[in-house]
Design a protein around this motif. Structure first.
Motif, short mmCIF file in Angstrom:
data_model
loop_
_atom_site.label_atom_id
_atom_site.label_comp_id
_atom_site.label_asym_id
_atom_site.label_seq_id
_atom_site.Cartn_x
_atom_site.Cartn_y
_atom_site.Cartn_z
N ALA A 177 -93.58 49.08 35.85
CA ALA A 177 -93.88 48.40 34.67
C ALA A 177 -92.61 48.50 33.36
CB ALA A 177 -95.45 48.39 33.98
N GLU A 178 -92.41 49.89 33.05
CA GLU A 178 -91.79 49.90 31.70
C GLU A 178 -90.32 49.98 32.72
OE1 GLU A 178 -93.05 51.38 27.86
OE2 GLU A 178 -93.37 52.47 29.00
N THR A 179 -88.67 49.30 31.74
CA THR A 179 -87.58 49.59 31.76
C THR A 179 -86.83 50.49 31.06
OG1 THR A 179 -87.76 47.18 32.82
CG2 THR A 179 -85.24 48.27 31.93
N ILE A 180 -86.20 51.00 31.64
CA ILE A 180 -85.44 52.03 30.78
C ILE A 180 -83.75 52.23 30.92
CG2 ILE A 180 -84.15 54.53 30.64
CD1 ILE A 180 -87.30 55.53 31.14
N VAL A 181 -83.38 52.05 30.21
CA VAL A 181 -81.44 51.05 29.97
C VAL A 181 -80.84 52.27 29.64
CG1 VAL A 181 -80.28 49.66 29.71
CG2 VAL A 181 -81.73 48.27 29.88
N LEU A 182 -79.34 52.75 30.69
CA LEU A 182 -78.99 54.17 31.01
C LEU A 182 -77.96 53.41 30.76
CD1 LEU A 182 -80.13 56.12 34.16
CD2 LEU A 182 -80.56 56.09 31.44
N LEU A 183 -77.31 54.47 29.00
CA LEU A 183 -75.97 53.83 28.44
C LEU A 183 -74.90 55.21 28.85
CD1 LEU A 183 -76.57 51.47 25.45
CD2 LEU A 183 -75.68 50.95 28.00
N PRO A 184 -73.84 55.79 28.88
CA PRO A 184 -73.14 56.42 29.77
C PRO A 184 -72.18 57.22 27.76
CG PRO A 184 -71.68 53.82 29.93
CD PRO A 184 -73.38 54.09 29.49
N GLY A 185 -71.34 57.88 28.59
CA GLY A 185 -70.69 58.48 27.34
C GLY A 185 -69.86 57.96 27.50
N LEU A 186 -68.59 58.61 26.45
CA LEU A 186 -67.13 58.51 26.91
C LEU A 186 -66.51 59.18 27.45
CD1 LEU A 186 -64.37 56.63 24.91
CD2 LEU A 186 -64.41 59.09 23.88
N GLY A 187 -65.87 58.20 28.60
CA GLY A 187 -65.57 58.63 29.67
C GLY A 187 -65.49 59.09 30.61
N THR A 188 -66.76 58.37 30.66
CA THR A 188 -67.71 58.38 31.78
C THR A 188 -67.35 57.38 33.17
OG1 THR A 188 -69.74 59.50 30.70
CG2 THR A 188 -69.86 58.48 33.11
N ALA A 189 -65.83 57.47 34.50
CA ALA A 189 -65.54 57.32 34.63
C ALA A 189 -66.67 56.17 35.72
CB ALA A 189 -64.75 57.84 35.52
N ALA A 190 -67.53 56.59 36.55
CA ALA A 190 -68.57 55.89 36.88
C ALA A 190 -69.78 55.87 36.79
CB ALA A 190 -68.43 56.21 38.59
N PRO A 191 -70.64 55.66 35.60
CA PRO A 191 -71.89 55.81 34.62
C PRO A 191 -72.77 55.48 36.28
CG PRO A 191 -70.19 54.49 33.74
CD PRO A 191 -69.98 54.15 34.84
N ALA A 192 -73.57 54.66 36.86
CA ALA A 192 -74.23 54.53 37.57
C ALA A 192 -74.28 55.95 38.91
CB ALA A 192 -74.44 52.98 38.53
N LEU A 193 -73.46 55.71 38.65
CA LEU A 193 -73.05 57.68 40.14
C LEU A 193 -73.58 58.43 39.37
CD1 LEU A 193 -70.04 56.57 42.34
CD2 LEU A 193 -72.70 55.95 42.63
N ASP A 194 -72.70 58.60 38.20
CA ASP A 194 -73.44 60.42 36.90
C ASP A 194 -74.39 60.33 36.92
OD1 ASP A 194 -71.32 61.87 35.30
OD2 ASP A 194 -72.71 61.27 34.06
N PHE A 195 -75.31 59.07 36.41
CA PHE A 195 -76.46 59.20 36.04
C PHE A 195 -77.68 59.72 37.48
CE2 PHE A 195 -75.67 56.98 31.67
CZ PHE A 195 -76.92 57.84 31.19
N GLN A 196 -77.53 59.09 38.61
CA GLN A 196 -77.91 59.34 39.55
C GLN A 196 -79.30 59.74 39.90
OE1 GLN A 196 -76.02 59.46 44.00
NE2 GLN A 196 -75.55 57.93 43.56
N PRO A 197 -79.01 61.73 39.45
CA PRO A 197 -79.93 62.73 39.37
C PRO A 197 -81.43 62.55 38.47
CG PRO A 197 -77.44 63.71 39.18
CD PRO A 197 -77.73 62.19 38.90
N LEU A 198 -80.55 61.55 37.45
CA LEU A 198 -81.62 61.35 36.45
C LEU A 198 -83.17 60.11 37.01
CD1 LEU A 198 -82.80 61.86 33.43
CD2 LEU A 198 -81.16 60.28 32.20
N ILE A 199 -81.54 59.38 37.88
CA ILE A 199 -82.01 58.14 37.83
C ILE A 199 -83.54 58.92 39.24
CG2 ILE A 199 -82.16 55.93 39.57
CD1 ILE A 199 -78.97 55.75 38.12
N ALA A 200 -83.04 58.87 40.10
CA ALA A 200 -83.98 60.17 41.07
C ALA A 200 -84.82 60.63 40.13
CB ALA A 200 -83.31 61.33 41.55
#
Length: 314
Positions: free
Chosen positions: A64-87
């Motif tokens: 029901a609630e949404t979390i929007v993830l934003l990457p740090g500097l130099g993160t070449a593939a943010p959505a892939l890098d965040f996979q452990p947290l997304i899971a």
């Protein structure tokens, strides 16, 4: 006497030519390999229109609630890098991993990489998705962008959650990044060579081999590309733009901070000061490196759920 001198000069000339020949070889190999690797990059997420370009966004979960993830500097593939947290988050929340221009599969940018431009572009992507109420969760430099973002779109934010996020006035924030050297090493193929002989930074982390390979491919494509370089060059001015600013006083702020950071003096204290500047602020220290979401995602998710469900936020 002339023959020995000539022999010495010839030898020195040959020795001097060796590095040049090696760099010429690595440069050619880099160009060929980069072209070949482009075909091996696998699409993921969805491309949304932003300012006449395309920004890649990955949406997971259906909470029901949404979390929007934003990457740090130099993160070449943010959505892939965040996979452990997304899971760890997607069972409780709808998680939206935004890949700002110049990162992941998003287009390069035409605009300067100022905090104001990045904030406006991210907001436009969320508007396209119909997302107008959400928690902003950002890693590293996203903490600086979030100050600009929250000043403009405060009415849309439920809270800000920082993952070892940058703060105004942190030591070293006014020092320029040697982008010229970064670009030169990349073009000469030296970065590729060093990457090939270095240990895999994702080894032992919760990424499968396919994801690790995509991270490597996108890293080589994006790390020294013009948009990423422009963002690096704007780091001192982006920090300067938020000097002395705080989050809106009524915005809840949860900050996960590396407890043993010896590179930035007073790292935890800087975050404690930031948390104290709002009505509801909390700092959680965790052991680990700067990318806490690689190894401490379970704790980050658990503490985030507890913070967002606290009576004071209801």
């Amino acid at each position: 006497m002339r023959k020995p001198v000539r022999a010495v000069l010839t030898t020195l000339g040959v020795l001097a030519a060796i590095p040049v020949l090696l760099l010429a070889t690595t440069s050619v190999v880099n160009v060929v390999a980069t072209h070949r690797e482009a075909a091996a990059i696998t699409p993921y997420g969805q491309l949304v229109p932003v300012a006449g370009k395309r920004m890649n966004v990955v949406v997971s979960g259906a909470g029901a609630e949404t979390i929007v993830l934003l990457p740090g500097l130099g993160t070449a593939a943010p959505a892939l890098d965040f996979q452990p947290l997304i899971a760890q988050l997607r069972d409780s929340y709808r998680v939206v991993a935004v890949e700002p221009f110049g990162t992941g599969l998003s287009d390069p940018a035409d605009t300067e990489r100022t905090a104001a431009n990045i904030s406006r572009e991210v907001h436009e992507a969320l508007q396209h998705l119909g997302i107008d109420r959400y928690v902003l969760m950002g890693h590293s430099i996203a903490g600086v962008y979030a100050l600009t973002y929250s000043a403009t779109y405060a009415d849309e934010l439920v809270a800000f959650v920082g993952i070892d996020s940058s703060v105004p006035g942190q030591p070293g924030s006014d020092e320029p990044i040697p982008t010229g050297l970064i670009v030169a090493l990349s073009r000469l193929g030296v970065t590729r060579v060093l990457g090939a002989i270095a240990a895999d930074p994702y080894a032992g982390l919760p990424y499968d081999e396919r994801t690790r390979e995509q991270l490597r491919l996108l890293g080589r494509r994006n790390a020294a590309a013009p948009t990423m370089v422009d963002e690096m060059e704007h780091v001192p001015s982006n920090f300067a733009a938020v000097e002395g600013t705080t989050f809106p006083k009524g915005l809840p702020v949860l900050l996960f901070v590396r407890s043993d950071d010896h590179d930035v003096p007073g790292w935890v204290a800087l975050h404690e000061r930031q948390a104290a500047s709002v009505d509801t602020g909390r700092v959680v220290t965790l052991e680990g490196d700067h990318y806490l979401h690689h190894t401490r995602s379970a704790e980050i998710a658990r503490e985030t759920r507890a913070f967002l469900t606290a009576p004071s936020l209801r």
